[in-house]
Design a protein around this motif. Structure first.
Motif, PDB file in Angstrom:
ATOM      1  N   SER A  75      76.992  98.154 -39.809  1.00 18.03           N
ATOM      2  CA  SER A  75      76.408  99.484 -40.026  1.00 18.03           C
ATOM      3  C   SER A  75      77.404 100.444 -40.675  1.00 18.03           C
ATOM      4  O   SER A  75      76.994 101.505 -41.182  1.00 18.03           O
ATOM      5  N   GLU A  76      78.695 100.113 -40.630  1.00 16.48           N
ATOM      6  CA  GLU A  76      79.760 100.937 -41.205  1.00 16.48           C
ATOM      7  C   GLU A  76      79.783 102.350 -40.614  1.00 16.48           C
ATOM      8  O   GLU A  76      80.185 103.305 -41.274  1.00 16.48           O
ATOM      9  N   ARG A 121      83.696 110.974 -36.203  1.00 19.80           N
ATOM     10  CA  ARG A 121      84.295 109.647 -36.343  1.00 19.80           C
ATOM     11  C   ARG A 121      84.086 108.922 -35.028  1.00 19.80           C
ATOM     12  O   ARG A 121      84.678 109.281 -33.999  1.00 19.80           O
ATOM     13  N   ASN A 122      83.216 107.953 -35.035  1.00 18.74           N
ATOM     14  CA  ASN A 122      82.817 107.257 -33.814  1.00 18.74           C
ATOM     15  C   ASN A 122      83.704 106.032 -33.588  1.00 18.74           C
ATOM     16  O   ASN A 122      83.661 105.069 -34.368  1.00 18.74           O
ATOM     17  N   PHE A 123      84.505 106.093 -32.522  1.00 19.62           N
ATOM     18  CA  PHE A 123      85.377 104.995 -32.129  1.00 19.62           C
ATOM     19  C   PHE A 123      84.720 104.213 -30.988  1.00 19.62           C
ATOM     20  O   PHE A 123      84.362 104.803 -29.961  1.00 19.62           O
ATOM     21  N   VAL A 124      84.557 102.919 -31.181  1.00 20.20           N
ATOM     22  CA  VAL A 124      84.036 102.043 -30.135  1.00 20.20           C
ATOM     23  C   VAL A 124      85.212 101.251 -29.570  1.00 20.20           C
ATOM     24  O   VAL A 124      85.858 100.489 -30.296  1.00 20.20           O
ATOM     25  N   CYS A 125      85.495 101.451 -28.280  1.00 18.51           N
ATOM     26  CA  CYS A 125      86.616 100.778 -27.623  1.00 18.51           C
ATOM     27  C   CYS A 125      86.072 100.001 -26.437  1.00 18.51           C
ATOM     28  O   CYS A 125      85.584 100.606 -25.468  1.00 18.51           O
ATOM     29  N   GLY A 133      82.736  90.143 -40.152  1.00 22.02           N
ATOM     30  CA  GLY A 133      83.531  91.125 -40.875  1.00 22.02           C
ATOM     31  C   GLY A 133      85.006  90.808 -40.778  1.00 22.02           C
ATOM     32  O   GLY A 133      85.430  89.863 -40.126  1.00 22.02           O
ATOM     33  N   ARG A 134      85.816  91.604 -41.438  1.00 21.93           N
ATOM     34  CA  ARG A 134      87.263  91.411 -41.403  1.00 21.93           C
ATOM     35  C   ARG A 134      87.805  91.765 -40.025  1.00 21.93           C
ATOM     36  O   ARG A 134      87.350  92.724 -39.390  1.00 21.93           O
ATOM     37  N   ALA A 176      76.539  91.647 -31.130  1.00 22.66           N
ATOM     38  CA  ALA A 176      76.554  93.110 -31.049  1.00 22.66           C
ATOM     39  C   ALA A 176      77.651  93.687 -31.932  1.00 22.66           C
ATOM     40  O   ALA A 176      77.422  94.648 -32.684  1.00 22.66           O
ATOM     41  N   VAL A 177      78.839  93.110 -31.864  1.00 26.34           N
ATOM     42  CA  VAL A 177      79.969  93.634 -32.638  1.00 26.34           C
ATOM     43  C   VAL A 177      79.708  93.497 -34.132  1.00 26.34           C
ATOM     44  O   VAL A 177      79.962  94.426 -34.913  1.00 26.34           O
ATOM     45  N   ASN A 178      79.191  92.346 -34.556  1.00 29.02           N
ATOM     46  CA  ASN A 178      78.911  92.154 -35.976  1.00 29.02           C
ATOM     47  C   ASN A 178      77.865  93.143 -36.475  1.00 29.02           C
ATOM     48  O   ASN A 178      77.980  93.671 -37.592  1.00 29.02           O
TER      49      ASN A 178
END
Length: 397
Positions: free
Chosen positions: A109-110, A85-89, A134-135, A102-104
């Motif tokens: 990619s989900e 589970r890849n968390f990007v912080c 995205g949301r 970049a964020v979009n």
């Protein structure tokens, strides 16, 4: 710096794990966004065994090379671990040029759970839907509440703690300084950075003299009814020249950066919102004393400001109530809830007490009504109105 667990915000973040939204933590500078994100990362590491955390802090020089969206996106994709589970912080995301691209892309990619922090002046809640395709889920962080202030200093008496909190405020970075002069110097520097660096550059402002006079005026008139026209009139009483259109624009910038909060008026009897005259409250009352000084302190207005921010912290929409030409300090609405609140420094004088409770008694609906004051006693009822000691109410949750 001493750290405390900010359970209200942590609970919200923990409850977002597994949701598809882009989580955006916003708040004024130095309110604790970065420390909150670090605490959340610690929680993920301790409680999710298959977590892969990709943490980027744009305040650190080692991440300076990622301040362009292609570089940021490439770096994160290189850190991706299949099967986890890849968390990007990402801390202070607005420092990356073109960050929304970049964020979009990462969100589309989900493959990632994305958590961002940023300055309110750059990541306005009204802008999130435009920035990110995205949301999004916005989580606004406020300066320390009275309860957090007591936790930080290990205080137990809410009345005594409130006496200190009134002058020291909730900007926790100032707690490191030993003298009031140094604490207020720190808070003033934070405030000036908010105005100059965030608002000025975001909106390409040229007339900073007008902004300075406007912020001084709003801070000196916390909780007073005003309009763009009346503010312009007050500021042009001397040799300074401005107009209501300029004032309206600058007030808009201040409120949308969440430095000030605007409360519109609500006609309780007619059940309609009124377009003329609003009230303004500071995100933290310590800014007022850091900039304008503590002489001629108005404790009633300060307490009103503290209550306003606490209600916002608890998730209420706020309005200034009007009933038969009488004012109700706050009409607080949260989903199906509604309550009417009066705030006073001291209600031991019968005339003062009567001034506070009479408008509440004239409200014909069954929603809760309360008066918050420094009573130093347990709460009690008066003619169906709940009377709270303000310190105890502030830590009641």
């Amino acid at each position: 710096m001493k750290l405390i667990e900010r359970t209200q915000y942590m609970s919200r973040l923990i409850n977002t794990i597994g949701t598809p939204d882009i989580k955006v933590i916003t708040g004024v500078r130095r309110c604790g966004k970065s420390k909150l994100l670090e605490a959340f990362i610690g929680y993920v590491g301790d409680h999710i065994s298959d977590a892969q955390v990709i943490h980027i802090n744009f305040n650190l020089i080692e991440h300076e090379h990622l301040m362009e969206y292609h570089a940021l996106s490439d770096f994160i994709r290189e850190q991706y671990v299949p099967g986890k589970r890849n968390f990007v912080c990402i801390d202070e995301i607005q420092m990356c040029q073109g960050f929304e691209r970049a964020v979009n892309g990462l969100h589309a990619s989900e493959q990632y759970e994305i958590y961002l922090t940023g300055s309110n002046a750059f990541l306005l809640s009204s802008d999130l839907a435009t920035l990110f395709t995205g949301r999004t889920l916005g989580i606004e962080v406020f300066p320390f509440s009275l309860g957090e202030f007591m936790q930080y200093y290990a205080l137990t008496d809410p009345s005594e703690a409130l006496e200190r909190y009134i002058t020291e405020g909730g900007m926790a970075g100032s707690y490191l300084y030993q003298t009031p002069q140094d604490r207020y110097r720190y808070i003033e520097e934070v405030f000036n950075t908010l105005i100059v660096k965030d608002i000025k550059f975001r909106n390409n402002l040229r007339n900073m003299s007008l902004m300075d006079r406007l912020t001084d005026f709003l801070m000196d008139n916390i909780g007073n009814l005003s309009s763009s026209r009346s503010i312009a009139g007050a500021l042009t009483a001397g040799s300074f020249k401005t107009n209501d259109r300029s004032i309206a624009s600058y007030v808009f910038y201040l409120c949308h950066a969440f430095i000030f909060y605007k409360l519109s008026r609500y006609d309780i009897q007619g059940k309609k919102y009124l377009a003329t005259q609003d009230k303004y409250y500071l995100v933290d009352h310590s800014f007022r004393y850091a900039v304008l000084g503590t002489r001629n302190m108005n404790y009633g207005r300060t307490l009103e400001n503290i209550v306003a921010v606490e209600l916002l912290r608890r998730g209420y929409e706020l309005y200034a109530g009007v009933l038969y030409k009488k004012e109700i300090d706050f009409v607080a609405v949260r989903q199906s809830e509604k309550c009417y609140i009066q705030v006073s420094d001291d209600i031991t004088n019968n005339d003062t007490f009567k001034r506070e409770y009479e408008p509440l008694l004239k409200i014909n609906d069954a929603y809760p009504k309360m008066i918050l004051a420094r009573t130093h006693h347990d709460s009690y009822d008066y003619e169906g109105i709940r009377i709270w000691d303000i310190g105890r109410w502030l830590i009641s949750g």
